[in-house]
Design an enzyme around this catalytic site. Structure first.
Site, mmCIF file in Angstrom:
data_model
loop_
_atom_site.group_PDB
_atom_site.id
_atom_site.type_symbol
_atom_site.label_atom_id
_atom_site.label_comp_id
_atom_site.label_asym_id
_atom_site.label_seq_id
_atom_site.Cartn_x
_atom_site.Cartn_y
_atom_site.Cartn_z
ATOM 1 N N ARG A 79 0.864 -1.175 0.000
ATOM 2 C CA ARG A 79 0.000 0.000 0.000
ATOM 3 C C ARG A 79 0.906 1.233 0.000
ATOM 4 O O ARG A 79 1.639 1.484 0.964
ATOM 5 C CB ARG A 79 -0.924 0.005 1.223
ATOM 6 C CG ARG A 79 -1.812 1.232 1.254
ATOM 7 C CD ARG A 79 -2.844 1.215 2.374
ATOM 8 N NE ARG A 79 -3.483 2.519 2.377
ATOM 9 C CZ ARG A 79 -3.374 3.425 3.353
ATOM 10 N NH1 ARG A 79 -2.678 3.147 4.444
ATOM 11 N NH2 ARG A 79 -3.969 4.594 3.249
ATOM 12 N N HIS A 123 -2.320 11.234 0.473
ATOM 13 C CA HIS A 123 -1.855 10.980 1.836
ATOM 14 C C HIS A 123 -1.174 12.247 2.357
ATOM 15 O O HIS A 123 0.004 12.255 2.680
ATOM 16 C CB HIS A 123 -0.911 9.776 1.872
ATOM 17 C CG HIS A 123 -0.789 9.124 3.215
ATOM 18 N ND1 HIS A 123 -0.973 7.778 3.418
ATOM 19 C CD2 HIS A 123 -0.503 9.641 4.430
ATOM 20 C CE1 HIS A 123 -0.791 7.478 4.694
ATOM 21 N NE2 HIS A 123 -0.502 8.605 5.332
ATOM 22 N N GLU A 168 -7.298 8.878 5.680
ATOM 23 C CA GLU A 168 -7.611 9.498 6.961
ATOM 24 C C GLU A 168 -8.158 10.925 6.837
ATOM 25 O O GLU A 168 -7.495 11.899 7.208
ATOM 26 C CB GLU A 168 -6.385 9.474 7.877
ATOM 27 C CG GLU A 168 -5.896 8.065 8.154
ATOM 28 C CD GLU A 168 -4.814 7.983 9.229
ATOM 29 O OE1 GLU A 168 -4.519 6.869 9.668
ATOM 30 O OE2 GLU A 168 -4.282 9.041 9.642
ATOM 31 N N ASN A 293 -7.912 2.302 9.344
ATOM 32 C CA ASN A 293 -6.649 2.437 10.060
ATOM 33 C C ASN A 293 -6.948 2.495 11.553
ATOM 34 O O ASN A 293 -7.770 3.304 11.986
ATOM 35 C CB ASN A 293 -5.922 3.712 9.641
ATOM 36 C CG ASN A 293 -5.457 3.686 8.201
ATOM 37 O OD1 ASN A 293 -5.572 2.670 7.521
ATOM 38 N ND2 ASN A 293 -4.915 4.802 7.739
ATOM 39 N N TYR A 295 -5.199 2.347 15.574
ATOM 40 C CA TYR A 295 -4.032 2.366 16.443
ATOM 41 C C TYR A 295 -4.369 2.280 17.930
ATOM 42 O O TYR A 295 -3.632 1.664 18.693
ATOM 43 C CB TYR A 295 -3.200 3.626 16.185
ATOM 44 C CG TYR A 295 -2.530 3.625 14.842
ATOM 45 C CD1 TYR A 295 -1.323 2.963 14.643
ATOM 46 C CD2 TYR A 295 -3.106 4.265 13.756
ATOM 47 C CE1 TYR A 295 -0.704 2.951 13.396
ATOM 48 C CE2 TYR A 295 -2.494 4.248 12.505
ATOM 49 C CZ TYR A 295 -1.299 3.584 12.334
ATOM 50 O OH TYR A 295 -0.703 3.558 11.106
ATOM 51 N N GLU A 352 -4.010 0.152 7.958
ATOM 52 C CA GLU A 352 -2.856 0.506 8.786
ATOM 53 C C GLU A 352 -3.087 -0.017 10.187
ATOM 54 O O GLU A 352 -4.179 0.109 10.747
ATOM 55 C CB GLU A 352 -2.637 2.026 8.882
ATOM 56 C CG GLU A 352 -2.104 2.686 7.636
ATOM 57 C CD GLU A 352 -1.864 4.184 7.840
ATOM 58 O OE1 GLU A 352 -1.633 4.613 9.003
ATOM 59 O OE2 GLU A 352 -1.918 4.928 6.844
#
Length: 438
Positions: A79, A123, A168, A293, A295, A352
């Protein structure tokens, strides 16, 4: 090594690694135009150690060995992101052929190695010339972005396994226009409200442009957090709901249901673009897949400072990564199940997931982090979430935006002075799980 095995995920599951153009490429002398991160990082106080992405990991020249690392790990996919200012130095108009040639080499190099290209159009490296015209605050960006998407589809679309429009959008809009932490660094409610809508409107126009030019397998990548209340108090639960609405539901609801959460539209009020409701059919164009994504989680409480933010976050007591984010694998399972039950039945990809850790190639905590989050993916699949792939962030230690080069997320250690790549234990763990099983 991992406790999970590739066969646990079934046939057809995609394992990959992820990067972003500004964080790794360097190579700024091929006609690439300036981006908002060039000026933001050049401004004192914005980035730790005044670090910039001018050289980064020099992926622009060293891409063959980086692709070899992906292949040798047994990963299926890479990616990556296109740099808008490398292809269109002014954001619109004249095409930089050297930029086209670079991505031709990169994509062909993936295909030669049996690596599936998963591309992202944006991005965060907006061409500076477009920021001069208002950037994401200007509704016209939907047309500029659509034209850029059409170019990518025409030049590269026949070789891409999948294409995402935006990476994002919460970071593009809220983090960068309301909190001011990322480029362009605004702290302005009107700027944020307009960016929050325009980034999704531009996503929709780009989907139309990609499809019109023959691109296939299209999606968007949302960063989601597990929102939880700091206590059982009603006011903290209300704060959690508001935090969830701003961070998660604005983007999930806009893209997948064509509606924004009412508590956020009420809060933003007249700062939103006039008649934004008329754009929602474009915002919610049908997608082929959704990238998530993940985290960490956020703990919310009611505001304690008069005139402060609409919600406040508090630190939790879970183990934390080197960047200070709590390690919470259950949050990934919860989000995947929630999205699949409440929002969409299209395939989901974890685009991610990873952790910052202190420098070194013996990283047992990172191995454990990945193992626990892979287990979380299996748990979500067991509850019915249609998760088709998992991409580790990141392939390489790289430029971590406002954190500069201090925070290392890579499966592969990078010595920024010599550009030497050294696989870490986490790389070896993926290699052990995937080797000879592709």
């Amino acid at each position: 090594m991992f406790t999970v095995d590739r066969k646990d995920f079934g046939p057809g599951f995609t394992f990959g690694a992820a990067t972003a153009a500004y964080q790794i490429e360097g190579g700024q002398r091929d006609g690439r135009g300036p981006s908002i991160w060039d000026s933001f990082s050049a401004t004192p106080g914005n980035v730790k150690n005044a670090d910039t992405g001018a050289i980064a990991c020099n992926h622009y020249e060293l891409w063959p060995q980086d692709l070899d690392l992906i292949r040798d790990a047994g990963l299926d996919a890479y990616r990556f992101s296109f740099a808008w200012p490398r292809l269109l130095p002014e954001g619109t108009g004249a095409v930089n052929q050297a930029g086209v040639d670079f991505y031709d080499r990169l994509i062909d190099g993936m295909l030669e190695r049996g690596i599936a290209p998963y591309a992202t159009l944006y991005h965060w490296d907006l061409p500076s010339a477009l920021q001069d015209r208002g950037g994401w605050m200007n509704r016209d960006i939907a047309g500029w972005f659509a034209d850029y998407a059409a170019l990518v589809a025409q030049k590269f679309g026949d070789r891409l396994q999948a294409t995402a429009t935006i990476n994002e959008p919460w970071c593009v809009a809220f983090l960068s226009h309301y909190l001011g932490i990322h480029a362009p660094g605004y702290r302005d409610m009107r700027a944020a409200a307009r960016a929050m809508h325009h980034v999704l409107f531009a996503h929709g126009t780009a989907i139309d442009a990609l499809r019109a030019n023959g691109a296939r397998n299209l999606g968007i990548v949302l960063n989601l957090e597990k929102a939880e209340a700091a206590s059982d108090a009603p006011e903290d639960i209300a704060a959690m709901n508001m935090g969830d609405a701003i961070f998660n539901r604005w983007y999930l609801g806009g893209v997948l249901k064509g509606a924004y959460p009412e508590e956020v539209t009420a809060w933003l009020g007249d700062h939103l673009p006039a008649n934004y409701q008329n754009d929602m059919a474009v915002v919610s164009r049908p997608l082929d897949w959704l990238g998530i994504n993940y985290y960490t989680r956020s703990l919310y409480r009611a505001p304690t400072t008069p005139g402060g933010h609409v919600v406040e976050q508090v630190k939790g007591d879970l183990e934390k990564t080197d960047i200070g984010w709590e390690i919470y694998p259950k949050g990934l399972s919860d989000l995947l199940v929630r999205v699949s039950r409440e929002y969409t039945k299209i395939p989901l990809y974890v685009t991610e997931n990873g952790m910052a850790e202190v420098e070194g190639d013996d990283d047992p905590r990172r191995v454990r982090y990945y193992d626990e989050h892979l287990q979380a993916v299996l748990a979500a699949r067991a509850e019915g979430a249609d998760v088709r792939g998992y991409f580790a962030w990141s392939l390489l230690d790289n430029y971590e935006w406002a954190e500069g080069y201090e925070k290392r997320f890579g499966l592969v250690h990078v010595d920024y002075q010599t550009q030497k790549r050294t696989p870490k234990a986490s790389y070896r763990a993926f290699q052990g799980m995937l080797h000879n099983t592709r």
